[in-house]
Every structure is written in structure tokens, then in C-alpha cells.
Write a protein that holds these residues in place. Structure first.
Motif, PDB file in Angstrom:
ATOM      1  N   GLY A 214      29.937  -5.721  -6.287  1.00 52.49           N
ATOM      2  CA  GLY A 214      29.333  -6.948  -6.694  1.00 52.49           C
ATOM      3  C   GLY A 214      27.810  -6.837  -6.971  1.00 52.49           C
ATOM      4  N   HIS A 215      27.231  -7.991  -7.296  1.00 50.20           N
ATOM      5  CA  HIS A 215      25.932  -7.819  -7.335  1.00 50.20           C
ATOM      6  C   HIS A 215      25.257  -8.474  -6.024  1.00 50.20           C
ATOM      7  CE1 HIS A 215      27.627  -8.157 -11.466  1.00 50.20           C
ATOM      8  NE2 HIS A 215      26.678  -7.448 -11.655  1.00 50.20           N
ATOM      9  N   TYR A 216      24.089  -7.938  -5.747  1.00 50.99           N
ATOM     10  CA  TYR A 216      23.276  -8.472  -4.265  1.00 50.99           C
ATOM     11  C   TYR A 216      21.858  -8.437  -4.492  1.00 50.99           C
ATOM     12  CZ  TYR A 216      27.651  -6.586  -2.045  1.00 50.99           C
ATOM     13  OH  TYR A 216      28.856  -6.851  -1.657  1.00 50.99           O
ATOM     14  N   SER A 217      21.452  -9.541  -3.979  1.00 48.42           N
ATOM     15  CA  SER A 217      19.859  -9.586  -3.668  1.00 48.42           C
ATOM     16  C   SER A 217      19.599  -9.292  -2.251  1.00 48.42           C
ATOM     17  CB  SER A 217      19.488 -11.361  -4.021  1.00 48.42           C
ATOM     18  OG  SER A 217      20.335 -12.046  -2.884  1.00 48.42           O
ATOM     19  N   LEU A 218      18.433  -8.802  -2.194  1.00 47.91           N
ATOM     20  CA  LEU A 218      17.996  -8.464  -0.819  1.00 47.91           C
ATOM     21  C   LEU A 218      16.677  -8.895  -0.402  1.00 47.91           C
ATOM     22  CD1 LEU A 218      19.689  -5.957  -2.054  1.00 47.91           C
ATOM     23  CD2 LEU A 218      18.238  -4.382  -0.449  1.00 47.91           C
ATOM     24  N   SER A 219      16.691  -9.586   0.779  1.00 52.73           N
ATOM     25  CA  SER A 219      15.302 -10.022   1.342  1.00 52.73           C
ATOM     26  C   SER A 219      14.811  -9.210   2.497  1.00 52.73           C
ATOM     27  CB  SER A 219      15.394 -11.546   1.487  1.00 52.73           C
ATOM     28  OG  SER A 219      16.231 -11.881   2.539  1.00 52.73           O
ATOM     29  N   VAL A 220      13.565  -9.203   2.829  1.00 50.28           N
ATOM     30  CA  VAL A 220      13.205  -8.516   3.957  1.00 50.28           C
ATOM     31  C   VAL A 220      12.143  -9.162   4.625  1.00 50.28           C
ATOM     32  CG1 VAL A 220      11.901  -6.392   4.596  1.00 50.28           C
ATOM     33  CG2 VAL A 220      13.426  -6.276   2.521  1.00 50.28           C
ATOM     34  N   GLU A 221      12.361  -9.247   5.844  1.00 52.25           N
ATOM     35  CA  GLU A 221      11.305  -9.809   6.798  1.00 52.25           C
ATOM     36  C   GLU A 221      10.876  -8.896   7.897  1.00 52.25           C
ATOM     37  OE1 GLU A 221      12.599 -14.210   7.999  1.00 52.25           O
ATOM     38  OE2 GLU A 221      14.430 -13.370   7.222  1.00 52.25           O
ATOM     39  N   ALA A 222       9.535  -9.089   8.060  1.00 48.64           N
ATOM     40  CA  ALA A 222       8.891  -8.251   9.052  1.00 48.64           C
ATOM     41  C   ALA A 222       7.932  -8.800   9.558  1.00 48.64           C
ATOM     42  CB  ALA A 222       8.532  -6.761   8.525  1.00 48.64           C
ATOM     43  N   GLY A 223       7.554  -8.427  11.030  1.00 45.31           N
ATOM     44  CA  GLY A 223       6.162  -9.364  11.544  1.00 45.31           C
ATOM     45  C   GLY A 223       4.968  -9.007  10.521  1.00 45.31           C
ATOM     46  N   GLY A 224       4.132  -9.926  10.478  1.00 46.29           N
ATOM     47  CA  GLY A 224       2.872  -9.811   9.602  1.00 46.29           C
ATOM     48  C   GLY A 224       3.183  -9.781   8.428  1.00 46.29           C
ATOM     49  N   PHE A 225       4.222  -9.897   7.801  1.00 49.39           N
ATOM     50  CA  PHE A 225       4.447 -10.071   6.422  1.00 49.39           C
ATOM     51  C   PHE A 225       5.056 -11.282   5.815  1.00 49.39           C
ATOM     52  CE2 PHE A 225       4.531  -5.383   7.293  1.00 49.39           C
ATOM     53  CZ  PHE A 225       3.526  -4.951   6.368  1.00 49.39           C
ATOM     54  N   GLN A 226       5.096 -11.631   4.778  1.00 49.54           N
ATOM     55  CA  GLN A 226       5.766 -12.703   4.042  1.00 49.54           C
ATOM     56  C   GLN A 226       7.230 -12.320   3.580  1.00 49.54           C
ATOM     57  OE1 GLN A 226       3.738 -14.548   0.836  1.00 49.54           O
ATOM     58  NE2 GLN A 226       2.173 -15.541   2.073  1.00 49.54           N
ATOM     59  N   LYS A 227       8.233 -13.183   3.732  1.00 47.03           N
ATOM     60  CA  LYS A 227       9.495 -12.728   3.330  1.00 47.03           C
ATOM     61  C   LYS A 227       9.557 -12.486   1.933  1.00 47.03           C
ATOM     62  CE  LYS A 227      14.129 -14.783   3.520  1.00 47.03           C
ATOM     63  NZ  LYS A 227      14.998 -15.875   3.807  1.00 47.03           N
TER      64      LYS A 227
ATOM     65  N   LYS B  77      18.768  -3.508  10.064  1.00 42.75           N
ATOM     66  CA  LYS B  77      17.205  -3.418  10.648  1.00 42.75           C
ATOM     67  C   LYS B  77      16.845  -1.985   9.942  1.00 42.75           C
ATOM     68  CE  LYS B  77      16.204  -6.328  13.788  1.00 42.75           C
ATOM     69  NZ  LYS B  77      14.856  -7.011  13.651  1.00 42.75           N
ATOM     70  N   THR B  78      15.473  -1.912   9.339  1.00 35.66           N
ATOM     71  CA  THR B  78      15.072  -0.525   9.076  1.00 35.66           C
ATOM     72  C   THR B  78      14.691   0.351  10.298  1.00 35.66           C
ATOM     73  OG1 THR B  78      12.922  -1.420   8.904  1.00 35.66           O
ATOM     74  CG2 THR B  78      14.277  -1.554   6.976  1.00 35.66           C
ATOM     75  N   GLY B  79      14.931   1.723  10.152  1.00 38.05           N
ATOM     76  CA  GLY B  79      14.567   2.431  11.067  1.00 38.05           C
ATOM     77  C   GLY B  79      12.871   2.968  11.345  1.00 38.05           C
ATOM     78  N   GLY B  80      12.519   3.842  11.845  1.00 35.46           N
ATOM     79  CA  GLY B  80      11.280   4.358  12.180  1.00 35.46           C
ATOM     80  C   GLY B  80      10.626   4.602  10.777  1.00 35.46           C
TER      81      GLY B  80
ATOM     82  N   SER C 199       0.885  -1.050  -0.104  1.00 43.01           N
ATOM     83  CA  SER C 199       0.006   0.285  -0.102  1.00 43.01           C
ATOM     84  C   SER C 199       0.757   1.152   0.102  1.00 43.01           C
ATOM     85  CB  SER C 199      -0.894   0.132   1.029  1.00 43.01           C
ATOM     86  OG  SER C 199       0.088   0.167   2.345  1.00 43.01           O
ATOM     87  N   GLY C 200       2.035   1.165   0.255  1.00 44.86           N
ATOM     88  CA  GLY C 200       3.120   2.292   0.097  1.00 44.86           C
ATOM     89  C   GLY C 200       3.513   2.754   1.383  1.00 44.86           C
ATOM     90  N   ALA C 201       2.825   1.846   2.448  1.00 44.92           N
ATOM     91  CA  ALA C 201       3.247   2.418   3.937  1.00 44.92           C
ATOM     92  C   ALA C 201       4.677   1.875   4.163  1.00 44.92           C
ATOM     93  CB  ALA C 201       2.297   1.809   4.826  1.00 44.92           C
ATOM     94  N   VAL C 202       5.397   2.713   5.130  1.00 42.65           N
ATOM     95  CA  VAL C 202       6.929   2.409   5.533  1.00 42.65           C
ATOM     96  C   VAL C 202       6.754   1.089   6.417  1.00 42.65           C
ATOM     97  CG1 VAL C 202       7.981   4.434   4.790  1.00 42.65           C
ATOM     98  CG2 VAL C 202       7.090   3.903   7.201  1.00 42.65           C
ATOM     99  N   VAL C 203       7.700   0.265   6.490  1.00 49.36           N
ATOM    100  CA  VAL C 203       7.963  -0.894   7.251  1.00 49.36           C
ATOM    101  C   VAL C 203       9.058  -0.685   8.233  1.00 49.36           C
ATOM    102  CG1 VAL C 203       8.178  -3.328   7.306  1.00 49.36           C
ATOM    103  CG2 VAL C 203       6.854  -2.281   5.537  1.00 49.36           C
ATOM    104  N   PRO C 204       8.693  -0.183   9.576  1.00 50.86           N
ATOM    105  CA  PRO C 204      10.079  -0.102  10.461  1.00 50.86           C
ATOM    106  C   PRO C 204      10.400  -1.163  11.166  1.00 50.86           C
ATOM    107  CG  PRO C 204       7.753   0.611  11.439  1.00 50.86           C
ATOM    108  CD  PRO C 204       7.462   0.187  10.055  1.00 50.86           C
ATOM    109  N   ASN C 205      11.473  -1.428  11.537  1.00 51.30           N
ATOM    110  CA  ASN C 205      11.886  -2.434  12.503  1.00 51.30           C
ATOM    111  C   ASN C 205      12.028  -3.809  11.338  1.00 51.30           C
ATOM    112  OD1 ASN C 205      13.307  -3.364  14.556  1.00 51.30           O
ATOM    113  ND2 ASN C 205      11.652  -4.084  15.227  1.00 51.30           N
ATOM    114  N   ALA C 206      12.030  -3.712  10.283  1.00 52.57           N
ATOM    115  CA  ALA C 206      12.253  -4.852   9.403  1.00 52.57           C
ATOM    116  C   ALA C 206      13.631  -5.357   9.276  1.00 52.57           C
ATOM    117  CB  ALA C 206      11.589  -4.787   7.814  1.00 52.57           C
TER     118      ALA C 206
END
Length: 88
Positions: free
Chosen positions: A75-88, A60-63, A36-43
Motif C-alpha cells: 500500500g501507500h504509507y506516510s511516516l512521521s518521526v518523533e524524538a526528544g528535542g525535535f519537532q514532529k 524505534k530507531t537503533g543507535g 545537519s545530517g546527524a543520525v537520530v537514535p531512539n526516535a
């Protein structure tokens, strides 16, 4: 332009090119947002070098959902994000 000035100018350009070639690290900075475009803190953001398949950094993401990962080897990087209530 006389020879001395031309030589000095060429020398400065050569030094600038040499200095540019010395870059060995980079930076990734971004903001994590949900669908929805809302920021995800503490991911938790995990950066993996895809050339070596090695996890290089976990941050960790900030507020405001922002994170910065400085001094990464080039180099080349992949990023994965985990946060409560969300799928990886």
C-alpha cells in the motif's frame, strides 16, 4: 528448439510470473537524520497506511538512526518521526 523444450520453457516463465503475483507484503527500511545530517537514535517512527488512514506500525530507531518495518501490507504509507528535542 523442439516443441517439448519450448513448452517447458513457457511453463517455467508462467510459473515465475504467477509466483511474482503472490507478493502481498513489503518492507520499509531507512535511516533517520536531522537537518545537519546527524543520525537520530531512539526516535519513534509511525507508519500510517494512507489508503486506509490506519496506523500500521510503530518502531524505534537503533543507535545509528536506522529502522526496519518488515511484512507491511502492500500500500501507500506516510511516516512521521518523533524524538526528544525535535519537532514532529
Amino acid at each position: 528448439m523442439n516443441f517439448t523444450r519450448r513448452f517447458a520453457f513457457a511453463f517455467v516463465l508462467l510459473l515465475a510470473a504467477t509466483a511474482w503475483g503472490q507478493v502481498t507484503t513489503g518492507l520499509i527500511a531507512a535511516t533517520v537524520k536531522d537537518a545537519s545530517g546527524a543520525v537520530v537514535p531512539n526516535a519513534t517512527v509511525t507508519l500510517t497506511n494512507t489508503d486506509t488512514n490506519v496506523v500500521v506500525r510503530t518502531v524505534k530507531t537503533g543507535g545509528g538512526g536506522e529502522f526496519t518495518a518488515p511484512l507491511l501490507p502492500i500500500g501507500h504509507y506516510s511516516l512521521s518521526v518523533e524524538a526528544g528535542g525535535f519537532q514532529k
